[in-house]
Enzyme design. Structure first.
Site, mmCIF file in Angstrom:
data_model
loop_
_atom_site.group_PDB
_atom_site.id
_atom_site.type_symbol
_atom_site.label_atom_id
_atom_site.label_comp_id
_atom_site.label_asym_id
_atom_site.label_seq_id
_atom_site.Cartn_x
_atom_site.Cartn_y
_atom_site.Cartn_z
ATOM 1 N N GLY A 239 0.753 -1.244 0.000
ATOM 2 C CA GLY A 239 0.000 0.000 0.000
ATOM 3 C C GLY A 239 0.782 1.291 0.000
ATOM 4 O O GLY A 239 0.190 2.364 -0.180
ATOM 5 N N GLY A 277 3.304 -3.778 -4.008
ATOM 6 C CA GLY A 277 3.208 -3.978 -5.455
ATOM 7 C C GLY A 277 3.601 -2.701 -6.156
ATOM 8 O O GLY A 277 4.633 -2.596 -6.821
ATOM 9 N N ARG A 278 2.779 -1.670 -5.937
ATOM 10 C CA ARG A 278 2.921 -0.427 -6.684
ATOM 11 C C ARG A 278 4.305 0.209 -6.532
ATOM 12 O O ARG A 278 4.872 0.681 -7.507
ATOM 13 C CB ARG A 278 1.852 0.563 -6.195
ATOM 14 C CG ARG A 278 1.700 1.781 -7.060
ATOM 15 C CD ARG A 278 0.792 2.806 -6.374
ATOM 16 N NE ARG A 278 -0.463 2.276 -5.906
ATOM 17 C CZ ARG A 278 -1.592 2.258 -6.621
ATOM 18 N NH1 ARG A 278 -1.621 2.744 -7.834
ATOM 19 N NH2 ARG A 278 -2.698 1.753 -6.095
ATOM 20 N N CYS A 346 -14.372 4.733 -28.431
ATOM 21 C CA CYS A 346 -15.604 5.494 -28.583
ATOM 22 C C CYS A 346 -16.300 5.706 -27.242
ATOM 23 O O CYS A 346 -17.429 5.249 -27.049
ATOM 24 C CB CYS A 346 -16.536 4.749 -29.534
ATOM 25 S SG CYS A 346 -15.647 4.111 -30.945
HETATM 26 N N1 LLP Z 1 -1.778 -6.900 -0.513
HETATM 27 C C1 LLP Z 1 -3.115 -6.940 -0.682
HETATM 28 C C2 LLP Z 1 -3.917 -7.854 0.140
HETATM 29 C C3 LLP Z 1 -3.721 -6.113 -1.646
HETATM 30 O O1 LLP Z 1 -5.040 -6.159 -1.813
HETATM 31 C C4 LLP Z 1 -2.919 -5.229 -2.426
HETATM 32 C C5 LLP Z 1 -3.513 -4.375 -3.449
HETATM 33 C C6 LLP Z 1 -1.528 -5.244 -2.212
HETATM 34 C C7 LLP Z 1 -0.995 -6.084 -1.243
HETATM 35 C C8 LLP Z 1 -0.584 -4.363 -2.991
HETATM 36 O O2 LLP Z 1 -0.829 -3.026 -2.772
HETATM 37 P P1 LLP Z 1 0.159 -1.922 -3.386
HETATM 38 O O3 LLP Z 1 1.486 -2.013 -2.646
HETATM 39 O O4 LLP Z 1 0.324 -2.218 -4.823
HETATM 40 O O5 LLP Z 1 -0.526 -0.623 -3.140
HETATM 41 N N2 LLP Z 1 -5.791 -1.241 -9.362
HETATM 42 C C9 LLP Z 1 -5.592 -0.230 -8.353
HETATM 43 C C10 LLP Z 1 -4.878 -0.761 -7.129
HETATM 44 C C11 LLP Z 1 -5.567 -1.956 -6.486
HETATM 45 C C12 LLP Z 1 -4.848 -2.472 -5.275
HETATM 46 C C13 LLP Z 1 -5.456 -3.725 -4.795
HETATM 47 N N3 LLP Z 1 -4.770 -4.359 -3.711
HETATM 48 C C14 LLP Z 1 -4.835 0.944 -8.967
HETATM 49 O O6 LLP Z 1 -4.537 0.912 -10.156
HETATM 50 O O7 LLP Z 1 -4.564 1.933 -8.286
#
Ligand code: LLP
Length: 424
Positions: A239, A277-278, A346
């Site tokens: 997150g 992740g991000r 579109c």
């Molecule tokens: N762990 C769990 C249980 C999660 O649900 C998520 C992301 C992560 C880890 C990784 O989070 P990060 O470090 O990437 O913030 N599609 C959306 C983001 C959805 C995130 C869902 N869960 C976007 O493009 O912003």
């Protein structure tokens, strides 16, 4: 920091000219930087050096096998949320004992596959899931290591569609009920509750919501230990946000995040897992697109580019901002023009940016969307029968296509004509 920089008047990905990739693979495409991926992974790894720890890359953010293999070789664990992601992690060479399985809707088949192939822990999100997992494990004659995902009811202060830690969200078990649910898990024959899991949302740009959540987890750890459970690990989720708008945002650094973790839960002596992740993938990727037309509208100019919302849905879905820069370096002090930057689909929603100030762009000029590595390619579709765009991995002065662009024929041949529609 990333490795997409201007040099000699144009944008490079590490030591490769972005324009050279475009000439070879065509546009649009995603390009990822190995050095940036590894650097971001290592920043987290170092930030947790004070404890036994495992950084589990959230596969959902960018799941190409070449990327997973790069991170697996660097020692990353993986956080998966489906049987498909589990299979990808295993195929990338991640040992089962470095894979955590998250998600609110795991099926029996997914549980069986992970218990058979090897798993570090399941992050369980409900009582019914506890019962089913215990049953599946017992049938296989194994004990499933688990964390229970607790919902700490804190406001992550992020976009509503990606906040997960409020009591109204579908995720986890309310922390107030956690002791009862752990007691239930401890009594089930197929489960070993050895960890606590929490994840409150994505793209958090402030440490305070994390701090509140982790303090609650620390308290719970002590209570559960007093109840006789052997809590050895804490999975603190992902997150941490990234600076999508470089000119005006500076989210906390991984090192600050690691220090805050130490302050809140360091005294417990637990092994620490995180699931970013991000922050690993986001700034490791750009989306490169060609300008098809520059169209003058009522009081505004449109850049019509060859990428569209099916390739990168984040602006349409979350009103997300991506910095957009020309591949040819603008001259210093160049005049700025406000463009609406749109794709060919579109729908009015196929808009990447409105009134975005850019140096003047002409048809045929390439532009790059920054911070597109996470939740870019993985959320793409073939809407409007636009084939999925290729992914390219750069490493130093070399690059390779790591997923090819399907031809129209590839795309069409995935469909099947039923017998009654076939000519005899
Ligand atoms: N762990 C769990 C249980 C999660 O649900 C998520 C992301 C992560 C880890 C990784 O989070 P990060 O470090 O990437 O913030 N599609 C959306 C983001 C959805 C995130 C869902 N869960 C976007 O493009 O912003």
């Amino acid at each position: 920091m990333d490795h997409f920089l201007y040099r000699d008047g144009e944008l490079w990905a590490e030591d490769v000219r972005v324009a050279d990739i475009a000439a070879k693979v065509g546009t649009p495409f995603y390009a990822y930087s190995t050095a940036t991926l590894l650097r971001h992974f290592q920043l987290f790894d170092e930030a947790l050096n004070w404890a036994d720890h495992l950084v589990c890359f959230a596969v959902k953010s960018l799941s190409n096998q070449a990327v997973l293999t790069t991170l697996a070789r660097a020692g990353a664990g993986m956080d998966v949320v489906s049987g498909g992601e589990y299979a990808r992690a295993i195929a990338a060479g991640v040992p089962g004992d470095k894979i955590v399985f998250s998600g609110v809707g795991k099926t029996r088949d997914e549980m069986r596959a992970a218990l058979t192939g090897g798993i570090r822990q399941f992050n369980v999100e409900s009582e019914p899931e506890l019962l089913v997992l215990s049953d599946v494990a017992t049938q296989l004659g194994v004990i499933a290591p688990i964390a229970i995902r607790v919902n700490p009811d804190v406001d992550a202060k992020t976009h509503a569609k990606i906040a997960t830690g409020k009591s109204e969200n579908k995720f986890g078990i309310p922390i107030a009920r956690a002791r009862d649910v752990y007691a239930m898990a401890a009594d089930l024959p197929g489960l070993n509750p050895l960890a606590i899991d929490v994840h409150i949302g994505s793209q958090l740009t402030d440490l305070e919501p994390f701090r509140l959540a982790y303090q609650k987890v620390a308290e719970l750890t002590e209570q559960l230990r007093a109840d006789g459970l052997d809590i050895q690990r804490l999975d603190l989720g992902g997150g941490l946000g990234i600076p999508y708008e470089r000119s005006n945002s500076a989210p906390p650094l991984p090192i600050e995040y690691g220090q805050m973790i130490q302050e809140t839960v360091g005294h417990l002596g637990c092994e620490i897992e995180i699931e970013p992740g991000r922050l690993i993938a986001g700034n490791s990727g750009i989306l490169v697109t060609d300008t098809i037309y520059v169209k003058s509208g009522e009081g505004r100019d449109f850049l019509i580019v060859d990428a569209a919302m099916n390739d990168l849905i984040r602006p349409a879905m979350y009103e997300a901002h991506h910095d957009i820069i020309p591949v040819k370096e603008p001259v210093a002090g160049a005049e700025q023009t406000a463009y609406d930057i749109v794709g060919p689909i579109c729908e009015t929603g196929d808009t990447f940016a409105k009134a975005r100030n850019m140096p003047p762009i002409k048809a045929g000029e390439l532009v790059a969307f920054r911070s597109a590595g996470a939740y870019g390619a993985v959320m793409a579709s073939e809407y409007n029968s636009r084939p999925l765009i290729p992914e390219v991995l750069v490493d130093g002065d070399q690059f390779a296509v790591i997923r090819a662009r399907p031809t129209y024929e590839d795309m069409i041949s995935r469909d099947t004509i039923p017998s009654w529609l076939q000519d005899t």
